[in-house]
Design a protein around this motif. Structure first.
Motif, PDB file in Angstrom:
ATOM      1  N   GLU A 167       0.814  -1.225   0.000  1.00 35.12           N
ATOM      2  CA  GLU A 167       0.000   0.000   0.000  1.00 35.12           C
ATOM      3  C   GLU A 167       0.843   1.269   0.000  1.00 35.12           C
ATOM      4  N   TYR A 168       2.130   1.132  -0.190  1.00 35.24           N
ATOM      5  CA  TYR A 168       3.047   2.267  -0.123  1.00 35.24           C
ATOM      6  C   TYR A 168       3.678   2.565  -1.480  1.00 35.24           C
ATOM      7  N   ALA A 169       4.084   3.815  -1.661  1.00 31.64           N
ATOM      8  CA  ALA A 169       4.902   4.227  -2.798  1.00 31.64           C
ATOM      9  C   ALA A 169       6.274   4.589  -2.236  1.00 31.64           C
ATOM     10  N   VAL A 170       7.298   3.962  -2.767  1.00 34.20           N
ATOM     11  CA  VAL A 170       8.664   4.187  -2.304  1.00 34.20           C
ATOM     12  C   VAL A 170       9.402   4.984  -3.378  1.00 34.20           C
ATOM     13  N   THR A 171      10.023   6.085  -2.978  1.00 30.68           N
ATOM     14  CA  THR A 171      10.831   6.882  -3.893  1.00 30.68           C
ATOM     15  C   THR A 171      12.261   6.900  -3.388  1.00 30.68           C
ATOM     16  N   VAL A 172      13.183   6.535  -4.267  1.00 25.89           N
ATOM     17  CA  VAL A 172      14.608   6.587  -3.974  1.00 25.89           C
ATOM     18  C   VAL A 172      15.184   7.688  -4.848  1.00 25.89           C
ATOM     19  N   ALA A 173      15.799   8.687  -4.229  1.00 27.11           N
ATOM     20  CA  ALA A 173      16.332   9.828  -4.965  1.00 27.11           C
ATOM     21  C   ALA A 173      17.859   9.805  -4.992  1.00 27.11           C
ATOM     22  N   ARG A 174      18.406  10.384  -6.016  1.00 32.36           N
ATOM     23  CA  ARG A 174      19.854  10.432  -6.197  1.00 32.36           C
ATOM     24  C   ARG A 174      20.557  11.122  -5.035  1.00 32.36           C
ATOM     25  N   ASP A 175      19.888  12.059  -4.374  1.00 36.68           N
ATOM     26  CA  ASP A 175      20.509  12.763  -3.259  1.00 36.68           C
ATOM     27  C   ASP A 175      20.611  11.901  -2.004  1.00 36.68           C
ATOM     28  N   GLY A 176      20.127  10.649  -2.085  1.00 35.46           N
ATOM     29  CA  GLY A 176      20.227   9.722  -0.953  1.00 35.46           C
ATOM     30  C   GLY A 176      18.983   9.641  -0.109  1.00 35.46           C
TER      31      GLY A 176
END
Length: 103
Positions: free
Chosen positions: A87-96
């Motif tokens: 039920e979650y949206a996970v975002t991984v960003a380049r800034d860590g």
């Protein structure tokens, strides 16, 4: 701006409430995967061993490869990756920054 768990995310990374977050530790042996798991633990309040396996939602090796810094230390070319985890949206960003947003 630091967003704590349960606050609205103003980053434009998705509508919803930030349930969990973590920062990638680039010195770790598996920094991206560990940060995603840490953020999911924060979001769910569940021990890491009790989470659904990450590979059921995203290929951990591919995620690691996308965010592997270049040999000269420059940041990866990809700016962010977003995937669903239950039920979650996970975002991984380049800034860590790893953010988990609930519905």
């Amino acid at each position: 701006m630091a967003v704590r768990s349960g606050e609205q995310d103003g980053s434009g990374r998705g509508a919803g409430v930030v349930e969990g977050r973590a920062t990638i530790d680039w010195a770790s042996t598996e920094p991206v995967v560990e940060a995603v798991i840490d953020a999911l633990v924060d979001a769910t309040g569940t021990d890491a061993v009790d989470l659904d396996p990450l590979f059921e939602y995203v290929d951990p090796d591919a995620l690691t490869a996308l965010f592997r810094p270049a040999s000269n230390g420059t940041l990866p070319a990809v700016t962010a990756v977003r995937f669903g985890y239950g039920e979650y949206a996970v975002t991984v960003a380049r800034d860590g920054d790893v953010v988990v947003i609930g519905d």
